[in-house]
Design an enzyme around this catalytic site. Structure first.
Site, mmCIF file in Angstrom:
data_model
loop_
_atom_site.group_PDB
_atom_site.id
_atom_site.type_symbol
_atom_site.label_atom_id
_atom_site.label_comp_id
_atom_site.label_asym_id
_atom_site.label_seq_id
_atom_site.Cartn_x
_atom_site.Cartn_y
_atom_site.Cartn_z
ATOM 1 N N ASP A 296 0.873 -1.165 0.000
ATOM 2 C CA ASP A 296 0.000 0.000 0.000
ATOM 3 C C ASP A 296 0.916 1.222 0.000
ATOM 4 O O ASP A 296 2.095 1.133 0.374
ATOM 5 C CB ASP A 296 -0.950 0.012 1.201
ATOM 6 C CG ASP A 296 -2.140 0.941 0.952
ATOM 7 O OD1 ASP A 296 -2.061 1.774 0.020
ATOM 8 O OD2 ASP A 296 -3.144 0.851 1.676
HETATM 9 C C1 BGC Z 1 -4.947 3.326 -0.079
HETATM 10 C C2 BGC Z 1 -4.993 2.324 -1.221
HETATM 11 C C3 BGC Z 1 -4.747 3.028 -2.519
HETATM 12 C C4 BGC Z 1 -3.418 3.736 -2.442
HETATM 13 C C5 BGC Z 1 -3.066 4.496 -3.705
HETATM 14 C C6 BGC Z 1 -3.706 4.164 -0.091
HETATM 15 O O1 BGC Z 1 -3.813 5.215 0.824
HETATM 16 O O2 BGC Z 1 -5.032 2.640 1.155
HETATM 17 O O3 BGC Z 1 -6.217 1.660 -1.250
HETATM 18 O O4 BGC Z 1 -4.788 2.117 -3.584
HETATM 19 O O5 BGC Z 1 -3.452 4.682 -1.370
HETATM 20 O O6 BGC Z 1 -3.880 5.594 -3.838
#
Ligand code: BGC
Length: 747
Positions: free
Chosen positions: A229
């Site tokens: 993530d």
């Molecule tokens: C989120 C993810 C997301 C990623 C990219 C993170 O803060 O938890 O679900 O895909 O950011 O935007």
């Protein structure tokens, strides 16, 4: 130093292998040697391709894209075929935008209704989450675009999400929190899995070897890329060693250098870097499908509307108030959401829609003279009592009122949790006042997380739950209100009577970075059923403008599980769609189980008066429980009770079937109890013979009578090795070792 080249590429220096394992920037991977770069972007209900760098929480601009219903709405379809079509449409939009991997689906379990990100997840139930998530991945990847199943794992709260430890017992982890991921990985083979921010039982997901390598790869056979993530990596070397392949976003080379240094110092094996680099190279190659021409925006909007309409749940319809008659009596539309619809959630999934249907305009397509008053404002501006009085007057003057209520984006979003599940107070006041003036009021709800609906259900004769429906929400709701679409959505999450009844009420969102999942397996309906709690609307509930009958439930046990067949009849006068739900109880189970669990479901479209048999396979893997002693899935042999119904609390037909189980023999050790030995007939015979000899033939029942106890039960919890002390020297260590060997002989 160099590492072996990933298949199909030239020789790859170690530095290049390390470089492949982190992003080039926010949304791209690096192009290294022959390995091309690839573009990744959010997901999950629209292609959020930023127009610039540096935007990852929906702050910056993004290209317009179709906003399909977020997972909370989509799940209410209970329809994998429909979800697959959405996945395919997202795949087409990704291809046209040059996106190689779309960051979704989110399949975390809704442990608590307060989780701010529940709108991005499907359900409180792992089967619904897994079946729909797999369909989404199949649809997307069928277009040559990779999925990223997230957030792996046990990421069920937004509070402190980058530090907190989700402390979950192994059986609950397997049966509830990992189950949807397992199903999707095994059946849909996603190109990537995104590890979560949080710790699991103390170990960060990104550094969790057990999770990322032993479970995901070794057990489930995952051969794609594990991506972090965004910002989840604290220690890249530890993460690579655990099984992480791609750190996102890029670190400007800082962590690549750390990986190189770790290999050179011997603390990280070169093969680990090499394997990861090969996986990233393979992913980049897969994601090079040529960009396609722009999609037909109108066709995708039409699909967004169609899907949205299939996701609306008719919660209540007393006296058949709905559907309204097109061009019939006068209609007063009330509530700010009728002109400014709430149709998606805030945060990284936020899509810039290609267009947005406005509910009021769509209602006026059916009822041209419909009046509108806002009734309240979601930002607290304006004179509340004046707004309310105008709404009451409009409602009283019309034949029927349609009152839009719900949560505004800033009241729930990624990044924080709610601390209650109430409707905003000013809306509750409007509800009471409008219902007093106009008893024929239909309430339409828009929200990402569950709301306490007991006060709404007590007053309103009819309630439509839209959850979040994407950019086609307005048309979808109007179509259902006026009967152009017969509602067939079903709740994928229980609506509790009050927050105090919810399973994690006392342990959510945790404190001091620790979250204890004390309710164990009893999440969602599993909890309300086990505690025999009233709920406002049960899991699986949803009415139709017609009625259905379920009968003649037949069960057949086979090598793949239980095949259930039930005849469903449309007993009303409109065509409609029923979702048959199959719940399983294992009456004599040797392990604790929730009273019933969903093990299969299927939708069926029926004309008025039509009957059809619906067949559903309740798969062996779904019937199994996680045995903590054997550390594996076990199908218990015995009687299985299966009920077919229209919700978890509306079971219409029940039957039983015998199932042959797995033969699990956990070896006996000195730690095994006498009770465990006695439960195995062959071992019990060995024990009886040995005990008889040692105690001169005295029998347990007679000894028990002397003490006024059921001796066998009392002794059941004594581990074999304790007999050493308890026998007063009659039995020695060597004899116990021999006993254990004898017990295990022939097993
Ligand atoms: C989120 C993810 C997301 C990623 C990219 C993170 O803060 O938890 O679900 O895909 O950011 O935007």
């Amino acid at each position: 130093m160099s590492i072996d080249a990933p298949a199909g590429t030239g020789p790859l220096p170690l530095a290049d292998g390390a470089a492949l394992g982190s992003g080039a920037g926010m949304w791209t991977t690096k192009s290294v040697g022959a390995v091309p770069s690839l573009v990744v972007t959010d997901g999950p209900h629209g292609v959020r391709k930023p127009t610039g760098e540096g935007d990852h929480l929906g702050i910056g601009a993004s290209e317009p894209a179709t906003c399909f219903p977020p997972a909370v709405g989509l799940a209410q379809s209970w329809d994998p075929a429909l979800v697959g079509r959405v996945g395919a449409a997202l795949g087409a939009e990704s291809r046209a935008a040059g996106v190689g991997v779309l960051l979704g689906p989110g399949v975390n379990i809704k442990r608590d209704p307060r989780c701010g990100r529940n709108f991005e997840y499907y359900s409180e139930d792992p089967l619904v989450s897994g079946v729909l998530g797999a369909a989404w991945v199949d649809g997307l990847q069928g277009q040559g675009v990779g999925a990223s199943v997230k957030h792996f794992a046990a990421n069920n709260t937004e509070t402190d999400r980058m530090r907190s430890s989700s402390n979950v017992d192994p059986r609950t982890l397997r049966e509830i929190y990992l189950r949807a991921f397992e199903r999707i990985v095994r059946s849909a083979r996603p190109w990537t899995v995104m590890c979560s921010y949080n710790r699991i039982n103390g170990v960060f997901a990104a550094e969790n070897h057990w999770l990322l390598t032993e479970v995901l790869r070794d057990e489930w056979g995952f051969d794609g890329v594990v991506v972090s993530d965004w910002g989840a990596v604290r220690d890249r070397v530890a993460a690579v060693a655990a099984g992480l392949d791609l750190e996102m976003p890029g670190s400007g080379g800082r962590t690549d250098a750390a990986v190189v240094a770790a290999v050179e110092s011997g603390s990280l094996p070169a093969e680990v870097v090499q394997r990861s680099a090969a996986r990233v190279a393979a992913l980049a190659a897969l994601a090079q499908a040529p960009a396609t021409p722009p999609v037909d925006v109108d066709a995708h909007h039409a699909l967004a509307r169609e899907v949205a309409a299939r996701c609306v749940v008719l919660l209540k319809n007393d006296g058949g108030l709905l559907p309204l008659t097109p061009g019939g009596g006068s209609v007063a539309v009330i509530g700010e959401f009728a002109t400014e619809p709430r149709y998606q959630g805030g945060g990284s999934s936020h899509v810039r829609p290609t267009r947005v249907d406005v509910p009021l305009e769509e209602i006026r397509g059916y009822a041209p003279g419909a009046t509108y008053t806002p009734g309240f404002t979601t930002d607290g501006s304006g004179d509340a009592s004046r707004l309310r009085a105008d709404a009451v007057a409009a409602a009283a003057a019309a034949d029927v009122a349609v009152l839009f209520l719900g949560l505004a984006t800033r009241q729930e979003s990624e990044g924080f949790d709610r601390d209650h599940i109430e409707l905003p107070a000013e809306q509750a006041e409007v509800l009471t006042a409008v219902l007093a003036a106009q008893p024929r009021t239909v309430v339409v709800l828009s929200h990402g997380g569950v709301l306490r609906l007991a006060p709404v259900a007590a007053l309103a004769p009819a309630i439509l739950d839209g959850a979040l429906l994407g950019q086609g929400a307005g048309k979808a709701l109007a179509d259902v209100l006026f009967g152009a679409v017969n509602p067939s959505g079903r709740l994928a999450e229980t609506v509790p009577v009050r927050i105090q009844d919810t399973p994690a009420y006392l342990s959510f969102p945790g404190e001091q970075s620790q979250v204890y999942y004390g309710e164990g397996l009893h999440v969602g309906y599993r909890w309300y059923d086990a505690r025999e709690l009233e709920v406002t609307f049960p899991f699986g509930h949803g009415l139709s403008y017609t009625t259905f009958d379920h009968r003649d439930l037949g069960l057949e046990a086979g090598p793949d599980g239980i095949t259930a067949t039930v005849t469903v009849t449309n007993t009303g006068d409109r065509a409609g769609r029923e979702v048959v739900q199959l719940y399983v109880t294992v009456p004599g189970s040797a392990v604790a189980r929730p009273p019933r669990e969903l093990k299969g479901f299927a939708g069926v479209d029926l004309e008025p008066g039509e009957s059809r048999p619906v067949r559903v396979l309740l798969e062996r893997r779904d019937l199994a429980y996680w045995d903590v002693r054997a550390d594996r899935w076990v199908l218990e042999g015995g009687t299985y009770e299966v009920s077919a119904g229209a919700s978890s609390r509306d079971l219409r037909a029940t039957a039983t079937v015998e199932l042959a189980g797995d033969d699990v023999r956990v070896p006996f050790t000195l730690e095994s109890t006498l009770g465990e030995v006695m439960a195995d007939p062959a071992a019990a015979a060995v024990l009886a013979a040995v005990a008889g000899e040692a105690f001169g033939g005295g029998d347990v029942a007679t000894a028990g009578e002397a003490l006024g106890v059921d001796m066998a039960r009392m002794m059941a919890s004594i581990p074999i090795e304790r007999v050493l002390g308890l026998s007063g020297g009659a039995i020695g260590r060597e004899q116990l070792d021999q006993l254990v060997a004898a017990l295990n002989a022939g097993r």
